[in-house]
Design a protein around this motif. Structure first.
Motif, mmCIF file in Angstrom:
data_model
loop_
_atom_site.group_PDB
_atom_site.id
_atom_site.type_symbol
_atom_site.label_atom_id
_atom_site.label_comp_id
_atom_site.label_asym_id
_atom_site.label_seq_id
_atom_site.Cartn_x
_atom_site.Cartn_y
_atom_site.Cartn_z
ATOM 1 N N PRO A 299 -74.857 -21.549 24.336
ATOM 2 C CA PRO A 299 -74.186 -20.114 24.291
ATOM 3 C C PRO A 299 -74.630 -19.677 22.832
ATOM 4 C CG PRO A 299 -72.656 -21.601 25.330
ATOM 5 C CD PRO A 299 -73.868 -22.598 24.815
ATOM 6 N N ILE A 300 -74.832 -18.293 22.732
ATOM 7 C CA ILE A 300 -74.988 -17.831 21.567
ATOM 8 C C ILE A 300 -73.570 -17.384 20.817
ATOM 9 C CG2 ILE A 300 -75.892 -15.459 20.690
ATOM 10 C CD1 ILE A 300 -77.817 -15.385 23.001
ATOM 11 N N ASP A 301 -73.993 -17.832 19.405
ATOM 12 C CA ASP A 301 -72.340 -17.507 18.625
ATOM 13 C C ASP A 301 -72.693 -16.256 17.418
ATOM 14 O OD1 ASP A 301 -70.887 -19.978 19.381
ATOM 15 O OD2 ASP A 301 -72.942 -20.756 19.053
ATOM 16 N N VAL A 302 -73.912 -15.874 17.142
ATOM 17 C CA VAL A 302 -74.306 -15.216 16.479
ATOM 18 C C VAL A 302 -75.539 -14.208 16.544
ATOM 19 C CG1 VAL A 302 -75.141 -14.693 14.013
ATOM 20 C CG2 VAL A 302 -73.436 -16.228 14.402
ATOM 21 N N LEU A 303 -75.390 -12.793 16.664
ATOM 22 C CA LEU A 303 -76.475 -11.918 16.977
ATOM 23 C C LEU A 303 -76.607 -11.265 15.690
ATOM 24 C CD1 LEU A 303 -78.606 -10.546 18.484
ATOM 25 C CD2 LEU A 303 -76.739 -8.983 19.389
ATOM 26 N N VAL A 304 -77.647 -11.162 14.983
ATOM 27 C CA VAL A 304 -78.117 -10.254 13.704
ATOM 28 C C VAL A 304 -79.061 -9.279 14.442
ATOM 29 C CG1 VAL A 304 -78.696 -10.057 11.556
ATOM 30 C CG2 VAL A 304 -77.598 -11.913 12.271
ATOM 31 N N ASN A 305 -78.603 -7.994 14.431
ATOM 32 C CA ASN A 305 -79.567 -7.112 14.751
ATOM 33 C C ASN A 305 -80.459 -6.269 13.693
ATOM 34 O OD1 ASN A 305 -79.049 -6.729 17.720
ATOM 35 N ND2 ASN A 305 -77.213 -6.102 17.387
ATOM 36 N N ASN A 306 -81.717 -6.936 13.312
ATOM 37 C CA ASN A 306 -82.099 -6.616 12.036
ATOM 38 C C ASN A 306 -83.327 -5.658 12.120
ATOM 39 O OD1 ASN A 306 -83.201 -7.127 9.113
ATOM 40 N ND2 ASN A 306 -84.890 -7.899 10.554
ATOM 41 N N PHE B 212 -72.966 -15.001 25.398
ATOM 42 C CA PHE B 212 -72.276 -15.366 24.152
ATOM 43 C C PHE B 212 -70.972 -16.391 24.438
ATOM 44 C CE2 PHE B 212 -73.545 -12.620 21.134
ATOM 45 C CZ PHE B 212 -72.981 -12.740 19.774
ATOM 46 N N ASN B 213 -70.835 -17.147 23.469
ATOM 47 C CA ASN B 213 -69.521 -18.151 23.585
ATOM 48 C C ASN B 213 -68.416 -17.664 24.033
ATOM 49 O OD1 ASN B 213 -67.994 -20.417 22.973
ATOM 50 N ND2 ASN B 213 -69.425 -21.264 21.403
ATOM 51 N N ALA B 214 -67.928 -18.264 25.120
ATOM 52 C CA ALA B 214 -66.481 -17.829 25.637
ATOM 53 C C ALA B 214 -65.487 -17.775 24.401
ATOM 54 C CB ALA B 214 -66.201 -18.742 26.519
ATOM 55 N N GLU B 215 -65.605 -18.547 23.332
ATOM 56 C CA GLU B 215 -64.791 -18.702 22.217
ATOM 57 C C GLU B 215 -64.728 -17.538 21.129
ATOM 58 O OE1 GLU B 215 -64.718 -22.733 20.669
ATOM 59 O OE2 GLU B 215 -64.464 -23.386 22.538
ATOM 60 N N GLY B 216 -65.792 -16.847 21.477
ATOM 61 C CA GLY B 216 -66.123 -15.587 20.719
ATOM 62 C C GLY B 216 -67.361 -15.677 19.598
ATOM 63 N N GLY B 217 -67.437 -14.881 18.603
ATOM 64 C CA GLY B 217 -68.740 -15.042 17.919
ATOM 65 C C GLY B 217 -68.726 -13.936 16.910
ATOM 66 N N SER B 218 -70.065 -13.656 16.494
ATOM 67 C CA SER B 218 -70.176 -12.698 15.519
ATOM 68 C C SER B 218 -71.484 -11.807 15.640
ATOM 69 C CB SER B 218 -70.328 -13.180 14.021
ATOM 70 O OG SER B 218 -70.353 -12.174 13.033
#
Length: 244
Positions: A82-89, A128-134
């Motif tokens: 699962p993805i925890d962080v996405l940076v849209n750069n 995304f991770n079910a526990e949240g993220g950023s």
């Protein structure tokens, strides 16, 4: 500052600010997926991260293409989890003044800078991770203080700031924080071709006496995705050395 969440996707990760973000997040313990239109330089960044003891992999992807993004995000989640962080750069910049503006110019700037944020976020969210993220979007100080010749670019980044706040409100119940960083001119290969006198004047007007380096922006991103920023949400962090 160690990341609480280990899987990070960075768009525009082949050079400049995106490459610096990838290196910093990997140094903080993340497994980093670097997305880039041209994969060869992104592979070079991933290889350098690996040589430094980190974990990164490059993926060829047009971040304005929803289908390509969906395929790539699914592949990343399958490989890394699962993805925890996405940076849209990822983004584009093109100067044109009034009298030169066209619909094509408008569409290219909003497509590359604004739609890419929407499309990348939409594609990443199911993984995304079910526990949240950023999520962190890379904006610009020009969203707050536009300059001549950059009206459309500035407007596209102002839209990124608005999306950041709106997405934070929508995704808060999922415990996904959404913030942005807004650098001013940064010393990268994209700005190396600017006139020397312009760069000198920008340096003179910056209280800290130098242009930003990609690592300056990367460090701010690392803070925003860390647990230290757990109560920062829907905000744009200006990272300009006091320039504006």
């Amino acid at each position: 500052m160690k990341l609480h969440s280990p899987v990070a996707v960075v768009t525009g990760g082949s050079r400049g600010i995106g490459a610096a973000i990838g290196r910093r997040l990997a140094a903080d313990g993340a497994r980093v997926a670097l997305l880039a239109r041209h994969i060869a330089p992104a592979r070079d960044v991933a290889e350098a991260i690996g040589q430094a003891g980190g974990h990164a992999q490059a993926f060829a992807c047009d971040v304005t293409d929803p289908d390509a993004l969906q395929r790539t995000m699914s592949e990343i989640a399958g490989l890394f989890g699962p993805i925890d962080v996405l940076v849209n750069n990822a983004g584009v910049a093109d100067m044109k003044s009034l009298g030169e503006l066209s619909r094509a110019h408008y569409e290219s700037q909003f497509h590359g800078n604004t739609w890419s944020v929407i499309a990348s976020t939409e594609a990443a969210l199911p993984h995304f991770n079910a526990e949240g993220g950023s999520i962190v979007n890379v904006s610009s100080t020009l969203a707050q203080r536009p300059e001549a010749g950059l009206s459309i670019y500035s407007a596209s980044k102002a839209a990124v700031d608005a999306l950041t706040h709106a997405f934070a409100r929508e995704l808060g119940p999922r415990r996904i924080r959404v913030n942005a960083v807004a650098p001013h001119i940064t010393a990268t290969d994209m700005t190396a071709g600017l006139p020397a006198e312009h760069l000198a004047e920008e340096t003179r007007q910056t209280p800290l006496g130098r242009l930003a380096r990609p690592e300056d922006v990367a460090d701010a991103v690392a803070f925003l995705v860390s647990a230290d920023a757990r109560w920062v949400n829907g905000r744009t962090l200006v990272t300009d050395g006091g320039r504006i």
